[in-house]
Design an enzyme around this catalytic site. Structure first.
Site, mmCIF file in Angstrom:
data_model
loop_
_atom_site.group_PDB
_atom_site.id
_atom_site.type_symbol
_atom_site.label_atom_id
_atom_site.label_comp_id
_atom_site.label_asym_id
_atom_site.label_seq_id
_atom_site.Cartn_x
_atom_site.Cartn_y
_atom_site.Cartn_z
ATOM 1 N N CYS A 123 -38.412 94.894 24.578
ATOM 2 C CA CYS A 123 -39.114 93.912 23.733
ATOM 3 C C CYS A 123 -40.159 93.120 24.518
ATOM 4 O O CYS A 123 -41.028 92.483 23.911
ATOM 5 C CB CYS A 123 -38.110 92.956 23.083
ATOM 6 S SG CYS A 123 -36.678 93.806 22.421
ATOM 7 N N HIS A 183 -40.972 86.650 20.605
ATOM 8 C CA HIS A 183 -40.332 87.898 20.195
ATOM 9 C C HIS A 183 -39.377 87.605 19.046
ATOM 10 O O HIS A 183 -38.735 86.560 19.008
ATOM 11 C CB HIS A 183 -39.574 88.510 21.387
ATOM 12 C CG HIS A 183 -38.729 89.658 20.974
ATOM 13 N ND1 HIS A 183 -39.245 90.695 20.224
ATOM 14 C CD2 HIS A 183 -37.415 89.925 21.150
ATOM 15 C CE1 HIS A 183 -38.267 91.553 19.969
ATOM 16 N NE2 HIS A 183 -37.151 91.106 20.526
ATOM 17 N N ASN A 212 -36.008 93.011 13.954
ATOM 18 C CA ASN A 212 -36.441 93.053 15.352
ATOM 19 C C ASN A 212 -37.154 94.383 15.592
ATOM 20 O O ASN A 212 -36.524 95.435 15.563
ATOM 21 C CB ASN A 212 -35.198 92.919 16.242
ATOM 22 C CG ASN A 212 -35.515 92.956 17.727
ATOM 23 O OD1 ASN A 212 -36.627 93.294 18.129
ATOM 24 N ND2 ASN A 212 -34.522 92.630 18.542
HETATM 25 N N1 ACO Z 1 -21.523 91.765 9.364
HETATM 26 C C1 ACO Z 1 -20.396 91.067 9.197
HETATM 27 N N2 ACO Z 1 -19.619 90.662 10.221
HETATM 28 C C2 ACO Z 1 -20.014 90.979 11.453
HETATM 29 C C3 ACO Z 1 -21.190 91.702 11.691
HETATM 30 C C4 ACO Z 1 -21.962 92.117 10.598
HETATM 31 N N3 ACO Z 1 -23.113 92.799 10.701
HETATM 32 N N4 ACO Z 1 -21.329 91.864 13.034
HETATM 33 C C5 ACO Z 1 -20.275 91.260 13.597
HETATM 34 N N5 ACO Z 1 -19.477 90.727 12.632
HETATM 35 C C6 ACO Z 1 -18.254 89.981 12.819
HETATM 36 C C7 ACO Z 1 -17.450 90.418 14.021
HETATM 37 O O1 ACO Z 1 -16.621 91.495 13.720
HETATM 38 C C8 ACO Z 1 -16.703 89.173 14.357
HETATM 39 O O2 ACO Z 1 -15.618 89.040 13.466
HETATM 40 P P1 ACO Z 1 -14.196 88.387 13.964
HETATM 41 O O3 ACO Z 1 -14.548 86.991 14.357
HETATM 42 O O4 ACO Z 1 -13.360 88.490 12.745
HETATM 43 O O5 ACO Z 1 -13.762 89.238 15.118
HETATM 44 C C9 ACO Z 1 -17.687 88.059 14.030
HETATM 45 O O6 ACO Z 1 -18.597 88.615 13.076
HETATM 46 C C10 ACO Z 1 -18.459 87.605 15.244
HETATM 47 O O7 ACO Z 1 -18.936 88.784 15.923
HETATM 48 P P2 ACO Z 1 -19.810 88.721 17.180
HETATM 49 O O8 ACO Z 1 -20.236 90.109 17.563
HETATM 50 O O9 ACO Z 1 -19.099 87.878 18.212
HETATM 51 O O10 ACO Z 1 -21.050 88.018 16.557
HETATM 52 P P3 ACO Z 1 -21.893 86.817 17.130
HETATM 53 O O11 ACO Z 1 -21.404 85.563 16.572
HETATM 54 O O12 ACO Z 1 -22.118 86.941 18.602
HETATM 55 O O13 ACO Z 1 -23.269 87.169 16.416
HETATM 56 C C11 ACO Z 1 -25.326 88.235 16.913
HETATM 57 C C12 ACO Z 1 -23.866 88.431 16.630
HETATM 58 C C13 ACO Z 1 -25.974 87.614 15.678
HETATM 59 C C14 ACO Z 1 -25.982 89.571 17.204
HETATM 60 C C15 ACO Z 1 -25.468 87.272 18.113
HETATM 61 O O14 ACO Z 1 -24.644 87.684 19.171
HETATM 62 C C16 ACO Z 1 -26.861 87.191 18.585
HETATM 63 O O15 ACO Z 1 -27.740 86.749 17.886
HETATM 64 N N6 ACO Z 1 -27.070 87.565 19.817
HETATM 65 C C17 ACO Z 1 -28.407 87.604 20.354
HETATM 66 C C18 ACO Z 1 -28.750 88.980 20.492
HETATM 67 C C19 ACO Z 1 -29.972 89.391 19.797
HETATM 68 O O16 ACO Z 1 -30.609 88.680 19.075
HETATM 69 N N7 ACO Z 1 -30.287 90.617 20.065
HETATM 70 C C20 ACO Z 1 -31.438 91.181 19.524
HETATM 71 C C21 ACO Z 1 -31.701 92.466 20.170
HETATM 72 S S1 ACO Z 1 -32.037 92.267 21.816
HETATM 73 C C22 ACO Z 1 -33.523 91.696 22.002
HETATM 74 O O17 ACO Z 1 -34.382 91.927 21.218
HETATM 75 C C23 ACO Z 1 -33.762 90.890 23.189
#
Ligand code: ACO
Length: 331
Positions: A113, A258, A288
């Protein structure tokens, strides 16, 4: 020294809109979860057989039109992608074949990215040195063919979309106008926090049935680590870029970060003190698009007439690697 500036912008988004509701028919997820955690409402997917060089071609032609130039005016091609069309040669060569400007150099940039800003920085240096006059920088991605639609990857799959954005970089006619500076960073100790392990030359056979069965050809992401580092480093590099030019966040007319996650960008803008209306949020419509996110967002702002002469534009990115960077320009 010569100053480089963007002479024209263009972008290309596939027609096919994929809503959160449609994804919920393929994964265990919901529109509410996706919007709340990421801000994404919909993204675009290509039709079968369309590759990143096809999207890049349309974005490039639009950027050339905006600059009043032809493909034969480009004297170097820089293409950033994390979704290469083939293992080799680089996707820049496939774009060049479609552009029909044989002979000029064609470089692939693999900084995910942040790839667009790495490419922009190389183009800036080429133009400053007088090595090349008009450099194409294009970010292009087809994520949709490489996403895991099982629940294991649902936190990743919902984020990504397809698209391309391009700029033509050339010499500025005014010392005050153009790219003021670019700033690039990386920290490879985080390489395995966000990656696609296979295929890879480290594995005999590059790709095996075992690797496929284990899903090693899909993206893996430690979402929390990405979130924390992205916010920290995008703030740091934005401050570094502004202070290098004697500017402050109050001077920024357009903040084009980004588009990884709306929450990341809101947090960065808020902590920098940039009002939300100056911060791009095209992730809500396109997801993204990795290396393409910044040039798509910027092209939309330019085409809407929002970017006026003299405006200060701040671009900042964070990516797998981890890599991060920023660019400041006066339009
Ligand atoms: N739909 C429903 N539930 C979901 C989903 C989904 N798509 N994905 C995960 N969950 C659930 C999990 O199973 C978990 O459930 P539990 O608590 O019952 O075990 C809960 O939601 C939390 O899951 P996590 O994976 O810990 O989710 P998190 O709160 O970390 O959020 C997210 C995920 C939004 C991706 C976050 O980590 C984030 O924004 N990280 C930044 C990464 C990013 O933006 N990456 C982009 C690509 S990289 C780049 O471009 C630089």
């Amino acid at each position: 020294m010569r100053r480089a500036r963007i002479l024209g912008t263009g972008s290309c988004l596939p027609q096919r809109v994929v809503t959160n509701a449609e994804l919920a028919t393929r994964l265990t997820t919901s529109d509410e979860w996706i919007q709340q955690r990421t801000g994404v409402k919909e993204r675009r997917y290509v039709d079968d057989g369309i590759g990143p060089s096809d999207l890049a071609l349309t974005a490039t032609n639009r950027a050339l039109d905006a600059a009043g130039l032809k493909a034969s005016d480009i004297d170097f091609i820089i293409l950033a992608t994390q979704t290469a069309e083939h293992e080799f040669p680089g996707t820049a060569c496939f774009l060049q074949k479609k552009l029909g400007n044989s002979g000029v150099g064609a470089l692939d940039v693999r900084d995910q990215c942040t790839g667009f800003l790495y490419g922009l920085s190389i183009a800036e240096a080429f133009v400053q040195l007088g090595k090349y006059k008009r450099v194409l920088v294009v970010g292009t991605e087809v994520h949709s063919t490489g996403l895991d639609f099982s629940d294991r990857s649902r936190h990743i799959t919902v984020l990504f979309g397809d698209g391309a954005g391009a700029v033509i970089v050339g010499e500025s006619e005014s010392a005050d106008r153009g790219i003021l500076s670019t700033h690039l960073h990386a920290d490879g100790k985080f390489a395995e926090e966000l990656w696609v392990p296979a295929p890879g030359s480290i594995y005999p056979g590059r790709i095996t049935h075992k690797l496929l069965d284990e899903g090693m050809h899909y993206p893996f992401m430690n979402g929390k680590a990405v979130f924390v580092e992205a916010v920290t480093q995008m703030i740091n590099v934005s401050k570094e870029a502004l202070s290098a030019n004697g500017l402050t966040p109050a001077d920024v007319t357009h903040f084009v970060p980004h588009q990884a996650n709306l929450r990341i960008n809101e947090s960065v803008a808020q902590r920098l003190g940039i009002p939300s209306e100056r911060c791009d949020s095209s992730i809500t419509r396109y997801g993204n698009c990795a290396a393409a996110s910044v040039p798509i967002a910027f092209d939309e702002r330019v085409r809407s007439g929002a970017v006026k002469e003299g405006d200060i534009v701040l671009m900042a990115t964070f990516a797998a690697g981890f890599t991060w960077g920023a660019a400041v320009m006066r339009w």
